[in-house]
Design an enzyme around this catalytic site. Sequence first.
Site, PDB file in Angstrom:
ATOM      1  N   CYS A   1     -27.157 -31.737  -7.299  1.00  0.00           N
ATOM      2  CA  CYS A   1     -27.277 -31.300  -6.130  1.00  0.00           C
ATOM      3  C   CYS A   1     -26.225 -30.872  -5.903  1.00  0.00           C
ATOM      4  O   CYS A   1     -26.060 -30.492  -4.531  1.00  0.00           O
ATOM      5  CB  CYS A   1     -27.657 -32.761  -5.619  1.00  0.00           C
TER       6      CYS A   1
ATOM      7  N   GLU B   1     -20.222 -38.621  -8.684  1.00  0.00           N
ATOM      8  CA  GLU B   1     -19.643 -37.391  -8.143  1.00  0.00           C
ATOM      9  C   GLU B   1     -17.911 -38.283  -7.700  1.00  0.00           C
ATOM     10  O   GLU B   1     -16.836 -37.336  -7.928  1.00  0.00           O
ATOM     11  CB  GLU B   1     -19.708 -37.099  -6.546  1.00  0.00           C
TER      12      GLU B   1
ATOM     13  N   LYS C   1     -21.828   5.773 -20.901  1.00  0.00           N
ATOM     14  CA  LYS C   1     -22.297   6.920 -20.491  1.00  0.00           C
ATOM     15  C   LYS C   1     -22.197   7.625 -22.295  1.00  0.00           C
ATOM     16  O   LYS C   1     -23.024   8.046 -22.889  1.00  0.00           O
ATOM     17  CB  LYS C   1     -21.328   7.938 -19.512  1.00  0.00           C
TER      18      LYS C   1
ATOM     19  N   GLY D   1     -16.514   2.805  -8.223  1.00  0.00           N
ATOM     20  CA  GLY D   1     -14.985   2.433  -7.547  1.00  0.00           C
ATOM     21  C   GLY D   1     -14.453   3.252  -8.301  1.00  0.00           C
ATOM     22  O   GLY D   1     -12.775   3.249  -8.064  1.00  0.00           O
TER      23      GLY D   1
ATOM     24  N   MET E   1     -13.096   6.358 -11.480  1.00  0.00           N
ATOM     25  CA  MET E   1     -12.761   8.283 -11.368  1.00  0.00           C
ATOM     26  C   MET E   1     -14.424   8.162 -11.829  1.00  0.00           C
ATOM     27  O   MET E   1     -14.540   7.527 -12.731  1.00  0.00           O
ATOM     28  CB  MET E   1     -11.715   8.431 -12.101  1.00  0.00           C
TER      29      MET E   1
ATOM     30  N   ARG F   1     -30.202 -39.646   0.264  1.00  0.00           N
ATOM     31  CA  ARG F   1     -28.898 -40.049  -0.161  1.00  0.00           C
ATOM     32  C   ARG F   1     -28.713 -40.947   1.384  1.00  0.00           C
ATOM     33  O   ARG F   1     -28.563 -40.800   2.923  1.00  0.00           O
ATOM     34  CB  ARG F   1     -28.436 -39.049  -0.218  1.00  0.00           C
TER      35      ARG F   1
ATOM     36  N   ARG G   1     -28.531   6.421 -18.062  1.00  0.00           N
ATOM     37  CA  ARG G   1     -28.532   5.274 -18.377  1.00  0.00           C
ATOM     38  C   ARG G   1     -29.794   4.085 -17.258  1.00  0.00           C
ATOM     39  O   ARG G   1     -30.756   4.445 -17.085  1.00  0.00           O
ATOM     40  CB  ARG G   1     -26.937   4.946 -17.184  1.00  0.00           C
TER      41      ARG G   1
ATOM     42  N   SER H   1     -27.731 -38.206  -9.975  1.00  0.00           N
ATOM     43  CA  SER H   1     -27.528 -36.424  -9.767  1.00  0.00           C
ATOM     44  C   SER H   1     -26.086 -36.451  -9.643  1.00  0.00           C
ATOM     45  O   SER H   1     -25.421 -37.161  -8.906  1.00  0.00           O
ATOM     46  CB  SER H   1     -28.539 -36.943  -8.365  1.00  0.00           C
TER      47      SER H   1
ATOM     48  N   GLY I   1     -22.692 -35.207  -8.109  1.00  0.00           N
ATOM     49  CA  GLY I   1     -22.560 -34.278  -6.859  1.00  0.00           C
ATOM     50  C   GLY I   1     -21.254 -33.634  -7.485  1.00  0.00           C
ATOM     51  O   GLY I   1     -20.341 -34.121  -7.569  1.00  0.00           O
ATOM     52  N   THR I   2     -21.519 -32.402  -7.537  1.00  0.00           N
ATOM     53  CA  THR I   2     -20.516 -31.908  -8.253  1.00  0.00           C
ATOM     54  C   THR I   2     -19.445 -31.213  -7.160  1.00  0.00           C
ATOM     55  O   THR I   2     -18.532 -30.524  -7.469  1.00  0.00           O
ATOM     56  CB  THR I   2     -21.049 -30.678  -9.489  1.00  0.00           C
ATOM     57  N   ASN I   3     -19.591 -31.101  -5.995  1.00  0.00           N
ATOM     58  CA  ASN I   3     -18.820 -31.083  -4.977  1.00  0.00           C
ATOM     59  C   ASN I   3     -17.736 -31.499  -4.763  1.00  0.00           C
ATOM     60  O   ASN I   3     -16.608 -31.846  -4.994  1.00  0.00           O
ATOM     61  CB  ASN I   3     -20.113 -30.995  -3.789  1.00  0.00           C
ATOM     62  N   ASP I   4     -18.014 -32.650  -4.809  1.00  0.00           N
ATOM     63  CA  ASP I   4     -16.599 -34.409  -4.785  1.00  0.00           C
ATOM     64  C   ASP I   4     -16.461 -34.467  -6.514  1.00  0.00           C
ATOM     65  O   ASP I   4     -14.971 -34.402  -6.639  1.00  0.00           O
ATOM     66  CB  ASP I   4     -17.930 -35.056  -4.780  1.00  0.00           C
TER      67      ASP I   4
ATOM     68  N   ARG J   1     -29.494 -35.250   2.937  1.00  0.00           N
ATOM     69  CA  ARG J   1     -28.146 -35.768   3.595  1.00  0.00           C
ATOM     70  C   ARG J   1     -28.581 -36.582   5.113  1.00  0.00           C
ATOM     71  O   ARG J   1     -28.416 -35.565   5.912  1.00  0.00           O
ATOM     72  CB  ARG J   1     -27.200 -34.682   4.031  1.00  0.00           C
TER      73      ARG J   1
ATOM     74  N   TYR K   1     -33.460 -31.550 -13.675  1.00  0.00           N
ATOM     75  CA  TYR K   1     -33.559 -30.306 -13.066  1.00  0.00           C
ATOM     76  C   TYR K   1     -32.291 -30.259 -11.988  1.00  0.00           C
ATOM     77  O   TYR K   1     -30.708 -30.622 -12.182  1.00  0.00           O
ATOM     78  CB  TYR K   1     -34.506 -31.179 -11.601  1.00  0.00           C
TER      79      TYR K   1
ATOM     80  N   HIS L   1     -23.434   8.601  -2.385  1.00  0.00           N
ATOM     81  CA  HIS L   1     -22.604   7.106  -2.799  1.00  0.00           C
ATOM     82  C   HIS L   1     -23.461   6.008  -1.870  1.00  0.00           C
ATOM     83  O   HIS L   1     -23.278   4.718  -2.702  1.00  0.00           O
ATOM     84  CB  HIS L   1     -21.609   7.420  -2.228  1.00  0.00           C
TER      85      HIS L   1
ATOM     86  N   ARG M   1     -15.579  12.532 -17.446  1.00  0.00           N
ATOM     87  CA  ARG M   1     -15.939  11.471 -17.245  1.00  0.00           C
ATOM     88  C   ARG M   1     -15.612  10.336 -17.635  1.00  0.00           C
ATOM     89  O   ARG M   1     -15.120   9.943 -18.138  1.00  0.00           O
ATOM     90  CB  ARG M   1     -17.416  11.615 -16.614  1.00  0.00           C
TER      91      ARG M   1
END
Length: 906
Positions: free
Chosen positions: A864, A778, A27, A107, A109, A651, A371, A797, A799-802, A595, A884, A489, A98
């Site tokens: 993946c 992984e 602002k 959120g 004032m 897989r 803005r 590939s 496996g970024t979860n594991d 999977r 990829y 709002h 302001r």
Amino acid sequence: MSEKRVYTFGNGKAEGKADMRNLLGGKGANLAEMNLIGVPVPPGFTITTDVCNEYFEKGKDEVVALLKDDVEKSVKHIESLMGCKFGDASNPLLVSVRSGARASMPGMMDTILNLGLNDTVVEGLARKTGNERFAYDSYRRFVQMYGDVVMGMKPVNKEDIDPFEAIIQNVKAQRGISLDNEMNVDELKQLVTLFKDAIKQQTGRDFPNDPMEQLWGAICAVFDSWMNERAILYRKMEGIPAEWGTAVNVMAMVFGNMGNTSATGVCFSRDAATGENIFNGEYLVNAQGEDVVAGIRTPQQITKEGSRRWAELQGISEEERIEKYPSMEEAMPEIYQKLNMLQNKLEEHYKDMQDMEFTVQEGKLWFLQTRNGKRTGTAMVKIAMDLVKEGKIDEKTALMRCEPQKLDELLHPIFDKDALKKAKVITQGLPASPGAACGQIVFHADDAQKWHEDGHRVVMVRIETSPEDLAGMSAAEGILTARGGMTSHAAVVARGMGKCCVSGAGAINVNYKNKTVEIEGIVYKEGDYISLNGSTGQVYAGEIPTRAAELSGDFKELMDLCDKYTKLQVRTNADTPHDARIARAFGAKGIGLTRTEHMFFEDKKIVAMREMILADSVEGREKALAKLLPYQKADFKGILEAMDGCPVNIRLLDPPLHEFVPHDLKGQQIMADEMGVSVEEIQKRVASLAENNPMLGHRGCRLGITFPEITAMQTRAILTAACELKKEGKNPKPEIMVPLIGILYEFKQQKEVILKTAKEVFEKEGIEVKFEIGTMIEVPRAALTADKIASEAEYFSFGTNDLTQMTFGYSRDDIASFLPVYLEKKILSVDPFQVLDQNGVGQLIKMAVEKGRAVRPGMRTGICGEHGGEPSSVKFCAKVGMNYASCSPFRVPIARLAAAQAAVEE
Ligand code: PEP
Ligand code: MG
């Protein structure tokens, strides 16, 4: 930290400018810039965001002392430009205060108007303007706002209405009037006294009389609001760091409520909901800013065309419209021409859609704010593509203007057209934020959260919303309000969140106490279903089925633009032909992960699977696997066909076997009957599968190594399906992926089984299909020895979860028990299972890509894990040179945009 704490502006000059938004907030920077480009702005000053940080470090007293001289000097600067004096009863200056962070933050004032009024100054204002009513109306508004945001006046119970609003209603009821502007001077004076009494009673503090004391109170309240719960929640949702801080803007007041040649309003240079290049907005004659936003009076449209459209939606006749709700274009044509010229100028200057606030004081137009406007995902895409076509921005800028995550809104379902024809419209509101929403009615934000956590889809129904409702709005499918225009709002916040919202549905009667809403004589209770169309403003009774969105028009053009710049391709994680087709329609270039285990859960397949698990010999297992083979082959054929011509990475079986057997007695009894064995025998086998740490136990390639016949069956199914398709003239491109490799020899052993089976299949089918054998990375050891593994694997590939699980040592299924504390204590800034940890896990990835390619030049690498659809993680993958990213179908466009942005940022 900058030494200069306060920046002044006014009369075509400014100490700041647009590119100082980090220091002056959005602002403040724009107020300075507007001065510099000749847009009329009331004079004022901005206290920097650095001071906000100082405020929290050094405390209020020290910062007020540090600021004292600068603020007093700056007040004098305003006085000299406005020709009046702060606190002077004969010729008073009033100011607005302001907040203004770098990013707009609903959120926090927002605004205090008319600051500087007290019992003597108000008399002076009345004399000066010759308008006693205006002076006291300004005064009561000031006490009301200051009491609320600085002194903390709130409803005592959540069912109560605002305490000041309750006093106003009482005063009006005594006179038998219904509108605020019907109150006379005596009643306004009475309000001031009653408001001050109520403040004293509830807070124990007197309302400050000294204007300077009022100003310091407001400045500190702005800083304090940076750390209020709502602001913290909003920052968390938007990923805004606390260190950014907020600036404080103090500006001379101009008045939109000085009679019928005065007005106030909000306008947009393009349509924030649809993105159309149509100037639009709302205004109110003889009113102050918050009247438009708070939805207490029905705002009128700025343009004639907009006004006509609005009246049509509201069912208001042309005669009534012209009489009661004329557009600014019709009612104040000269001001309108100027406003239109300046909004064009501002859009030309910023080269983006502008959201502007203005006030007309006795025929003179002032801009209070501009803005880059918040917009829906649809509008974001359309505006970016239109600006390219209009030659205002280049393609790369357009790509960078779009937020990947916001595309999510374009991917949400819309109402099924046929179902919609039969649905009953029960009322009409304003189309405040597009999309379709269907859910059970709730009335309070905390109920919305609770019901949502319990698995319900909810629609939050409110008279109007306030920043307190943020968390509830976020949990709801959609929001319906009785009051408020397109800039209320509810409307602004919902658009920012990409939530469906219908606002200003004036015919609904909300009763918070009874938790009911009455619409056209019918009472709907909490829990009843309701459906909203945020694109038309229509509200329907009951549940309406929805239909998937599609990639077309501007959205498709944007995606084509992504393809022009991107280096990283996007594939999808899909286990069914249906998902594969959705992803392909969204532009997936293949499948990065199928999977196979998800295929085993349907009826007959699970019986054969369990038979295999129960078998205690190779022969027994092979017999069961022979039953599974045709099912698997049919599944693979379906997916390969849906992705014909594109690579499909399948897989081999990955999860621990206990996931396939029942753990409750009833289920075990059914399994025993199906298998023709005793329940005790089933229980014995289930018990033998139990592991202390199944995620680190007998799973992944460890299954294929202990039971090579599983690997053989799956390979046979994949390649037979591919051979059959090839014979049918199709072009299947299978890839076979071995999970959870940590040691080269695990991979080698599995590869041998695959190659041997392939030979058998090709001989039997009399035809060969080209395929590749790769591995998941992984397990950290696989990343550390990626060069060895690449000597055998054709692709990686990640496996970024594991990989995240094993690098951090956090169980991916149990992180919820400590993550909130870690986030709160700032040990982690984000959930590493959602946003890739680039410094830790990312380094393993980078190293593995480099090591792999050192042995196998140009080796294909992809991701993946869940991170494959998260924009910052996708950009990291692009940076380390992956080929990829693969993600769930509905995140494909998001990943495509993030990937293109990574290429542009390079
Ligand atoms: C992974 O570990 O990242 C992965 C994709 O495999 P899953 O989530 O099935 O373990
Ligand atoms: Mg895994």
